[in-house]
Design a protein around this motif. Structure first.
Motif, PDB file in Angstrom:
ATOM      1  N   LEU A 125      11.448   0.009  -1.488  1.00 25.46           N
ATOM      2  CA  LEU A 125      11.110  -1.398  -1.275  1.00 25.46           C
ATOM      3  C   LEU A 125      11.759  -1.939   0.000  1.00 25.46           C
ATOM      4  O   LEU A 125      11.135  -2.675   0.770  1.00 25.46           O
ATOM      5  CB  LEU A 125      11.547  -2.224  -2.488  1.00 25.46           C
ATOM      6  CG  LEU A 125      10.801  -1.943  -3.803  1.00 25.46           C
ATOM      7  CD1 LEU A 125      11.387  -2.767  -4.933  1.00 25.46           C
ATOM      8  CD2 LEU A 125       9.319  -2.201  -3.653  1.00 25.46           C
ATOM      9  N   GLU A 184       9.956  -0.224   3.120  1.00 27.58           N
ATOM     10  CA  GLU A 184       8.653  -0.811   3.432  1.00 27.58           C
ATOM     11  C   GLU A 184       8.825  -2.166   4.098  1.00 27.58           C
ATOM     12  O   GLU A 184       8.105  -2.516   5.042  1.00 27.58           O
ATOM     13  CB  GLU A 184       7.832  -0.929   2.145  1.00 27.58           C
ATOM     14  CG  GLU A 184       6.363  -1.254   2.366  1.00 27.58           C
ATOM     15  CD  GLU A 184       6.083  -2.742   2.459  1.00 27.58           C
ATOM     16  OE1 GLU A 184       5.045  -3.112   3.047  1.00 27.58           O
ATOM     17  OE2 GLU A 184       6.913  -3.541   1.975  1.00 27.58           O
ATOM     18  N   VAL A 224      10.799 -10.228  -2.542  1.00 25.22           N
ATOM     19  CA  VAL A 224       9.461 -10.013  -3.081  1.00 25.22           C
ATOM     20  C   VAL A 224       8.891 -11.312  -3.629  1.00 25.22           C
ATOM     21  O   VAL A 224       7.723 -11.650  -3.404  1.00 25.22           O
ATOM     22  CB  VAL A 224       9.489  -8.932  -4.173  1.00 25.22           C
ATOM     23  CG1 VAL A 224       8.113  -8.764  -4.803  1.00 25.22           C
ATOM     24  CG2 VAL A 224       9.965  -7.613  -3.586  1.00 25.22           C
ATOM     25  N   TRP A 228       2.031   3.054   1.485  1.00 17.60           N
ATOM     26  CA  TRP A 228       3.219   2.264   1.194  1.00 17.60           C
ATOM     27  C   TRP A 228       2.884   0.955   0.499  1.00 17.60           C
ATOM     28  O   TRP A 228       3.639   0.488  -0.357  1.00 17.60           O
ATOM     29  CB  TRP A 228       4.005   2.008   2.480  1.00 17.60           C
ATOM     30  CG  TRP A 228       4.895   3.162   2.782  1.00 17.60           C
ATOM     31  CD1 TRP A 228       4.661   4.183   3.660  1.00 17.60           C
ATOM     32  CD2 TRP A 228       6.146   3.463   2.162  1.00 17.60           C
ATOM     33  NE1 TRP A 228       5.688   5.085   3.625  1.00 17.60           N
ATOM     34  CE2 TRP A 228       6.621   4.664   2.725  1.00 17.60           C
ATOM     35  CE3 TRP A 228       6.913   2.830   1.206  1.00 17.60           C
ATOM     36  CZ2 TRP A 228       7.813   5.243   2.341  1.00 17.60           C
ATOM     37  CZ3 TRP A 228       8.111   3.397   0.819  1.00 17.60           C
ATOM     38  CH2 TRP A 228       8.556   4.587   1.394  1.00 17.60           C
ATOM     39  N   GLU A 229       1.764   0.344   0.851  1.00 19.32           N
ATOM     40  CA  GLU A 229       1.377  -0.879   0.153  1.00 19.32           C
ATOM     41  C   GLU A 229       1.087  -0.596  -1.320  1.00 19.32           C
ATOM     42  O   GLU A 229       1.468  -1.369  -2.202  1.00 19.32           O
ATOM     43  CB  GLU A 229       0.157  -1.513   0.829  1.00 19.32           C
ATOM     44  CG  GLU A 229       0.481  -2.224   2.127  1.00 19.32           C
ATOM     45  CD  GLU A 229      -0.719  -2.934   2.708  1.00 19.32           C
ATOM     46  OE1 GLU A 229      -1.841  -2.722   2.193  1.00 19.32           O
ATOM     47  OE2 GLU A 229      -0.549  -3.696   3.670  1.00 19.32           O
ATOM     48  N   CYS A 249       4.548   0.284  -3.211  1.00 20.64           N
ATOM     49  CA  CYS A 249       5.394  -0.882  -3.450  1.00 20.64           C
ATOM     50  C   CYS A 249       4.731  -1.870  -4.404  1.00 20.64           C
ATOM     51  O   CYS A 249       5.412  -2.590  -5.139  1.00 20.64           O
ATOM     52  CB  CYS A 249       5.740  -1.560  -2.119  1.00 20.64           C
ATOM     53  SG  CYS A 249       6.838  -0.555  -1.092  1.00 20.64           S
ATOM     54  N   ASN A 283       7.017  -2.938  -7.528  1.00 18.28           N
ATOM     55  CA  ASN A 283       7.352  -4.348  -7.742  1.00 18.28           C
ATOM     56  C   ASN A 283       6.837  -4.838  -9.090  1.00 18.28           C
ATOM     57  O   ASN A 283       7.530  -5.560  -9.813  1.00 18.28           O
ATOM     58  CB  ASN A 283       6.753  -5.212  -6.626  1.00 18.28           C
ATOM     59  CG  ASN A 283       7.569  -5.144  -5.348  1.00 18.28           C
ATOM     60  OD1 ASN A 283       8.778  -5.132  -5.394  1.00 18.28           O
ATOM     61  ND2 ASN A 283       6.899  -5.089  -4.217  1.00 18.28           N
TER      62      ASN A 283
END
Length: 524
Positions: A64, A67, A128, A268-269, A272, A276
């Motif tokens: 996290l 990224e 986040v 990566w999107e 994460c 999250n």
């Protein structure tokens, strides 16, 4: 563990639907996920969830942070370095100090060392949560840059405070000069190890025969290597991941191919997104485990302590935001600052209201040992856990749900950009086309005359330069173009199914080209 697999699989499906619901009703998904986890914890028969702090620190935190360090602008980070550094270090320390005195004065059995321990746990705002909320509202670029930069560093500073307080509680003493040396080693050592590991991975990418899949695998391994190497050296793993991630981000066009860069964004999107979602749901699901250990402290009293600490946190951050503005207005008379304008009363209030707490706070609280070295129970451990949970819940609900309304009501001006984003994009496209056309004519004039494809490219760039009012593509034109692309896609799929001898790889290449064309619509 295997018999609980359907539960966790269903949990992921529920998370996806809740995030879609949050996007639909324009509510930040961390708020919905924590409430969902909280509601699920009361359902009979739900498997008991116990969050292992090592699971969060080792599995969740490095990717996290990594990224986030790739997504942030290094230029903006440097431009606002003073206020980012103030919020990430000075404000975190002052917040921990305020919490220490408040807990020592109002909560029975809390020493100053325990208060500092609690302060180190709850002092860092969660990046986040703020990012998910700001997605629904428009804020000045400077504000989003400050929040992103602060979030990269405040976890490190708060965890350093937490470690020192943990030692003070466990040993009953605090040696200031030893703590000072340790503090500087954690800062400098973490940064140095992150940069060193980052350079090693750059060399691997550049000098070994990697492809896109190998690049993706290495990118996933990288933050874990940085974090574990730093922790083994007793430095800050958070700073190692952040510094190494910033280095690799700045060099991404040197050691990664265009294909790896494009695929890396999607990988990566997606990664994460899942991490999250799981973390915020697990926060709510862990409530029964937290409340079961309160012992002699009543639920109502524990909730009262949690609300008190939440109020101190919210008020402290608001005061810090206005204090930072006052210091900047004074300091600009003596040193060069990034912005010499007066931000007024609006910007500090919004900046102070973005103080939602989240995953790092809960992980730190859970990492408190159950027993001291002599075998006695760690003092106030369960109450600290419960207060941390209340702080996360209150800040997410109170600040998280009201922040979009506050931003829209205040109406923040965009200090940094005198022209609209669409105008800036149009100007960049024209200047880029002009630069490309000039280079083509100066260096490849003969090829342009002889090659039809190059002539076509030159004509296209000339049209962009001559276009007097290049704006965003109208919505009705986009609808027509999307329909054409969809018809082409269906034709390719039909042709592939009807012709058995046709190489499907050719069809897939053309389908990928259509996907790229569709993606271009986001930028025109």
């Amino acid at each position: 563990m295997l018999h609980d697999f359907p539960f966790y699989l269903g949990l992921i499906v529920a998370i996806v639907f809740l995030i879609m619901l949050g996007n639909r009703i324009r509510v930040a998904y961390p708020v919905l996920l924590v409430l969902f986890g909280l509601a699920m914890s009361f359902v009979p028969g739900i498997p008991s969830v116990r969050i292992n702090p090592e699971l969060i620190f080792i599995i969740f935190l490095p990717p996290l942070l990594y990224e986030a360090s790739w997504a942030i602008s290094g230029k903006e980070l440097w431009r606002w370095r003073r206020i980012i550094g103030s919020f990430a270090f000075v404000v975190v320390f002052l917040t921990a100090l305020a919490i220490a005195f408040a807990a020592n004065h109002f909560i029975p059995g809390f020493s100053l060392a325990l208060g500092f321990l609690l302060g180190g746990i709850v002092s860092p705002p969660d990046a986040v949560s703020a990012g998910a909320i700001l997605k629904f509202v428009k804020v000045p670029k400077r504000m989003s840059s400050i929040l992103e930069g602060e979030s990269l560093l405040n976890d490190a500073s708060s965890l350093i405070i937490f470690r020192f307080a943990l030692i003070a509680v466990a040993t009953g003493q605090f040696i200031w000069y030893d703590a000072t040396l340790t503090f500087f080693w954690m800062l400098s050592g973490g940064v140095a190890i992150g940069l060193a590991v980052g350079w090693i991975f750059i060399l691997i990418h550049k000098h070994l025969p990697t492809d896109t899949n190998i690049d993706m695998a290495l990118s996933i391994v990288t933050p874990y290597m940085m974090y574990m190497a730093a922790e083994e050296a007793h430095t800050s793993g958070v700073l190692a991941v952040v510094s190494g991630g910033l280095l690799l981000s700045s060099k991404r066009h040197v050691f990664l191919s265009s294909s790896s860069r494009l695929r890396g964004i999607n990988v990566w999107e997606s990664l994460c997104f899942v991490l999250n979602g799981l973390v915020f749901t697990l926060i709510g699901l862990d409530l029964p485990e937290i409340t079961s250990g309160l012992g002699d402290v009543s639920i109502s009293a524990a909730i009262g302590y949690g609300l008190l600490i939440s109020a101190v946190l919210i008020l402290g951050r608001l005061l810090s935001a206005y204090g930072a503005v006052v210091v900047t207005l004074i300091a600009r008379n003596f040193i060069t600052v990034a912005d010499r304008s007066n931000p007024g009363m609006k910007v500090p209030f919004v900046l102070g209201w973005t103080g939602m707490r989240g995953v790092v706070s809960l992980a730190a609280a859970l990492s408190i040992p159950v027993q001291l070295a002599d075998g006695t129970p760690f003092p106030q451990r369960d109450l600290i856990l419960f207060i941390t949970f209340i702080v996360i819940l209150v800040t997410l609900l109170v600040q998280g749900l009201t922040l979009p309304f506050v931003i829209r009501k205040i109406g923040l001006p965009d200090f940094d950009h005198p022209i609209t984003e669409e105008q800036a994009e149009s100007e960049i496209r024209k200047q880029l086309a002009d630069h490309a056309l000039l280079h083509l004519k100066n260096n490849y004039s003969e090829e342009v005359r002889n090659q039809p494809f190059l002539r076509q490219m030159a004509n296209k760039w000339e049209e962009k330069i001559l276009l007097k009012d290049e704006t965003m593509l109208p919505d009705d034109v986009k609808i027509v173009y999307l329909d054409i692309l969809d018809q082409q896609r269906q034709w390719l799929l039909t042709k592939n199914s009807e012709e058995e001898t046709l190489n499907e790889e050719i069809i897939r290449k053309h389908l990928k080209y259509l996907d790229l064309e569709e993606e271009k619509l986001l930028f025109i």
